[in-house]
Design an enzyme around this catalytic site. Structure first.
Site, PDB file in Angstrom:
ATOM      1  N   GLY A   7      -7.897   1.939 -16.467  1.00  0.00           N
ATOM      2  CA  GLY A   7      -8.847   2.758 -15.698  1.00  0.00           C
ATOM      3  C   GLY A   7      -8.931   4.122 -16.377  1.00  0.00           C
ATOM      4  N   GLY A   9     -11.102   6.469 -15.776  1.00  0.00           N
ATOM      5  CA  GLY A   9     -11.931   7.373 -14.959  1.00  0.00           C
ATOM      6  C   GLY A   9     -11.286   8.733 -14.825  1.00  0.00           C
ATOM      7  NE  ARG A  82      -9.164   9.895   0.282  1.00  0.00           N
ATOM      8  CZ  ARG A  82      -8.518  10.464   1.275  1.00  0.00           C
ATOM      9  NH1 ARG A  82      -8.756  10.086   2.522  1.00  0.00           N
ATOM     10  NH2 ARG A  82      -7.623  11.399   1.059  1.00  0.00           N
ATOM     11  CG  ASN A 120      -5.213   5.879  -2.869  1.00  0.00           C
ATOM     12  OD1 ASN A 120      -4.074   5.849  -2.456  1.00  0.00           O
ATOM     13  ND2 ASN A 120      -5.752   6.968  -3.410  1.00  0.00           N
ATOM     14  CG  HIS A 175      -0.798   8.579  -1.125  1.00  0.00           C
ATOM     15  ND1 HIS A 175      -0.675   9.946  -1.164  1.00  0.00           N
ATOM     16  CD2 HIS A 175      -1.868   8.281  -1.909  1.00  0.00           C
ATOM     17  CE1 HIS A 175      -1.620  10.439  -1.929  1.00  0.00           C
ATOM     18  NE2 HIS A 175      -2.356   9.461  -2.395  1.00  0.00           N
TER      19      HIS A 175
END
Ligand code: APR
Length: 308
Positions: A7, A9, A82, A120, A175
């Site tokens: 990833g 990102g 998110r 997450n 978390h």
């Protein structure tokens, strides 16, 4: 010393950047499913080597796991972040499928790696990664509580005007905005209790700010944060690669510790070359124990949505 980051990102690329700028690893491979993206990020980071002055080699790969082979540590950040108004838990159905494919490919090429999970909902994805990988429990670690603890320190410092570098603060539990447990009783300034510097009301405000720390940033940025998450993951990589035996709060499988079984949740751990090497059992008040139990129950509810 080789690290792969799945990833490329915001969080993954920031982690690679910190690993390079601080020369924590010799080689960093960024991998992403998005064509050319990881190569572009890697090239951009490498072109800062002249200005910053580092010798770490950062490479990019579009889904070619061969390039990640024999990594000592693999950081998993692949998945969707998110958006404002979302909880981390709402990401479960998309992210658990992404992590399933990622873990299988990763382990084919780096069977001896320690995995750091960042995706997450952190505690549940780490639990899923542990089950999928069949790795020894000490080699699968979730990065969540270190970030939460950093945010706790930041808000304590802001409120008290004490320097962040001289503060101790720890967050345990899940978390999540409602599952994390900042521990004011373990917050210190140069060994002195934080209660000597802040009123109870100020401490309560800091605890509340910490718990929604991620959500506050998501609202401001339109997506979830990356500088502190990326830096926190890099800090954990450093502790593992260089066997630093650092005490870091992170999400690990509990088997009896804290009176808890078969759940991944955040507790303080000693981190070294084998991953997490020891769990430290803090002396919690009855109220904190109750919060820990509720946190575990909430994580179990999300775990029930794992489709395998
Ligand atoms: N394999 C490899 N990379 C993937 C895959 C996959 N199967 N699926 C998605 N990705 C990549 C995306 O292409 C994207 O580049 O994961 C990257 C995620 O990056 P961002 O969208 O920028 O998200 P980021 O802010 O980095 O957050 C990643 O970390 O903090 C958590 O909640 C956050 O779960 C999220 C994760």
């Amino acid at each position: 010393m080789k690290v792969s980051i799945i990833g490329a990102g915001n969080v993954g690329a920031t982690c690679a950047q910190v690993l390079a700028y601080q020369q924590i690893a010799d080689e960093v491979v960024l991998l992403d499913i998005n064509e050319g993206y990881a190569e572009g990020k890697a090239m951009d980071i490498m072109q800062s080597a002249n200005a910053i002055g580092f010798d770490t080699v950062v490479k990019g790969s579009t889904n070619d796991y061969k390039q990640t082979e024999n990594s000592d540590v693999v950081v998993v950040t692949s998945g969707i972040p998110r958006k404002p108004g979302m909880t981390r838990e709402e990401l479960i159905s998309t992210n658990v499928k992404i992590v399933e494919t990622v873990i299988k490919s990763t382990l084919e090429h780096s069977p001896n790696a320690v995995l750091i999970i960042v995706t997450n909902p952190l505690d549940t994805i780490t639990y899923a990664a542990l089950k999928l990988s069949n790795l020894p429990k000490n080699r699968v670690i979730g990065m969540g509580n270190l970030l939460d603890s950093s945010r706790f320190k930041y808000f304590l410092s802001k409120k008290s005007n004490l320097p962040i570098s001289e503060l101790d603060a720890i967050v345990i539990g899940g978390h999540g905005d409602t599952t994390m447990i900042p521990l004011p009783n373990y917050s210190k300034y140069k060994g002195l209790p934080i209660q000597d510097f802040l009123t109870q009301q100020e401490i309560d405000e800091v605890v509340s700010e910490t718990m929604v720390g991620g959500a506050t940033l998501t609202k401001l940025l339109g997506t979830s944060a990356w500088y502190a998450p990326g830096a926190s993951a890099a800090y954990m990589v450093d502790a593992i690669l260089h066997d630093k035996k650092k005490l870091i709060p992170c999400a690990v499988l509990l088997e009896g510790e804290y009176d808890t079984n078969d759940v991944v949740v955040g507790v303080p751990c000693v981190i070294g070359k084998n991953g997490w090497e020891k769990i430290i059992e803090l002396d919690l008040t009855d109220a904190e124990k109750e919060k820990f139990k509720s946190s575990v129950d909430a994580i179990r509810e999300v775990n029930a949505q794992i489709p395998f």
